[in-house]
Design an enzyme around this catalytic site. Sequence first.
Site, PDB file in Angstrom:
ATOM      1  N   ASP A 115     -14.914  26.296  30.658  1.00 44.28           N
ATOM      2  CA  ASP A 115     -14.977  27.349  31.670  1.00 44.28           C
ATOM      3  C   ASP A 115     -14.512  26.790  33.014  1.00 44.28           C
ATOM      4  OD1 ASP A 115     -17.081  25.844  32.689  1.00 44.28           O
ATOM      5  OD2 ASP A 115     -18.639  27.209  31.996  1.00 44.28           O
ATOM      6  N   ASP A 164     -24.995  31.344  29.663  1.00 44.09           N
ATOM      7  CA  ASP A 164     -24.603  30.208  30.496  1.00 44.09           C
ATOM      8  C   ASP A 164     -25.066  30.412  31.937  1.00 44.09           C
ATOM      9  OD1 ASP A 164     -23.330  29.020  28.361  1.00 44.09           O
ATOM     10  OD2 ASP A 164     -21.350  29.829  28.881  1.00 44.09           O
ATOM     11  N   ARG A 184     -16.850  30.969  25.472  1.00 47.52           N
ATOM     12  CA  ARG A 184     -16.057  29.861  26.038  1.00 47.52           C
ATOM     13  C   ARG A 184     -15.168  29.234  24.973  1.00 47.52           C
ATOM     14  NH1 ARG A 184     -19.785  25.536  28.120  1.00 47.52           N
ATOM     15  NH2 ARG A 184     -21.505  26.606  27.084  1.00 47.52           N
ATOM     16  N   TYR A 243     -19.483  41.309  25.322  1.00 48.13           N
ATOM     17  CA  TYR A 243     -19.175  40.579  26.554  1.00 48.13           C
ATOM     18  C   TYR A 243     -17.864  41.071  27.148  1.00 48.13           C
ATOM     19  CZ  TYR A 243     -22.448  37.048  24.670  1.00 48.13           C
ATOM     20  OH  TYR A 243     -23.539  36.389  24.159  1.00 48.13           O
TER      21      TYR A 243
END
Length: 290
Positions: free
Chosen positions: A80, A38, A174, A66
Site C-alpha cells: 500500500d 488495516d 492489498r 470494498y
Amino acid sequence: MNGIINVLKPPGMTSQDVVSYVKRTLKEKKVGHTGTLDPGACGVLPICIGKATKIVDYIMNDKKTYICELTFGNETDTYDKYGKKLFNVDLNYENIDYTFFKNVTNSFKGKIIQVPPIFSSVKVNGKRAYELARQGIIPDINEREVIIYDINILSFTPPTAMLKVTCSKGTYIRSLCTDIGRKLGCRAYMSFLIRTQTGKFTLENSHILDEISLENIKKIAIRTDYALEMKNLYVDKKFYKNIINGNKFPISNFSEFKDNEKVKIYIEPDEFLAIGKIYNGNVLVEKLLV
C-alpha cells in the site's frame, strides 16, 4: 449490555484500537471486532458487545465489499502507499488501456490463490507477520484460497484506477492490487481502501465513534440476531431445555430447510436462544446465545 454497533472506523486506528475505545466508553469488558481493517483503511467494522461476541465468527464469514484505489507504476513492501517503494523509478504504464485493464481485473474473479502481505496480522509460528517483517525477517506466509465474487471498475484515469470488490473472508485487497499490477506488467499498489459492507452492515447504517456513548447505546446498538443472515426457526417452548442443554430436537417443518442449513432458533413467539443446524429432521444446537 448485548448487541452490535456498526462502527465507521476512521483511518489511523487499528481495529483493536476501536475495540479498546468501545470498552472504555461503554465500560464493557466483552467486546470484539468482526474482521481486521488495516490501520490506514476506513469503513464498516461491526463491533460485538456482551453475549453478541459469541457470533463474531459468523459475521466474519459474511461477504465483504470494498472500494479501493490502485496506483500504477511501482510496488511497495507493504503493498500500500504507506510502504517503501521497490523501484527507484516508476515503471511505464502508458500502454495500459481500459480494455487491457478490464481483462486483467476480470481474470481475478472466482476462486484464486493469494498470499497475504508480509506486513499483515497473519500469524507465522505464533507471531504476527508484521512483527517479524519489522525485525527484518521475511516471514514464510502460506498461500490461501479466497473468492472474488465481483470486481467492477469505477474509474480508470492512469496512473490510478478505482475498483469495487466483493470478496470472501480472508481476502487481502492489498495483495489483490499488487497481483493485478504484476499481471499488468507495470506493478501497482493500493493507495486507498474503504470497506463499504460486510453482511448486513453497510456505510449507510454505520456510526462514527463520537456517536457511541452510554446514553446513546440503545439507539445505535443492533440486536444480535439481526446480524445473522439465516432463516428463522420458531419452536415450541417444550424444547427449551433441549436447546439450553445443547441437545438435538425434532422439527415438523423439516421440508422448509436444507440439510446442514444453519438457522436462528427462537422460542415462540420471539425469544432468540441459539444458532442451530438442520440435520436429518432434527435441529442440532451449534451456539447458545443466552
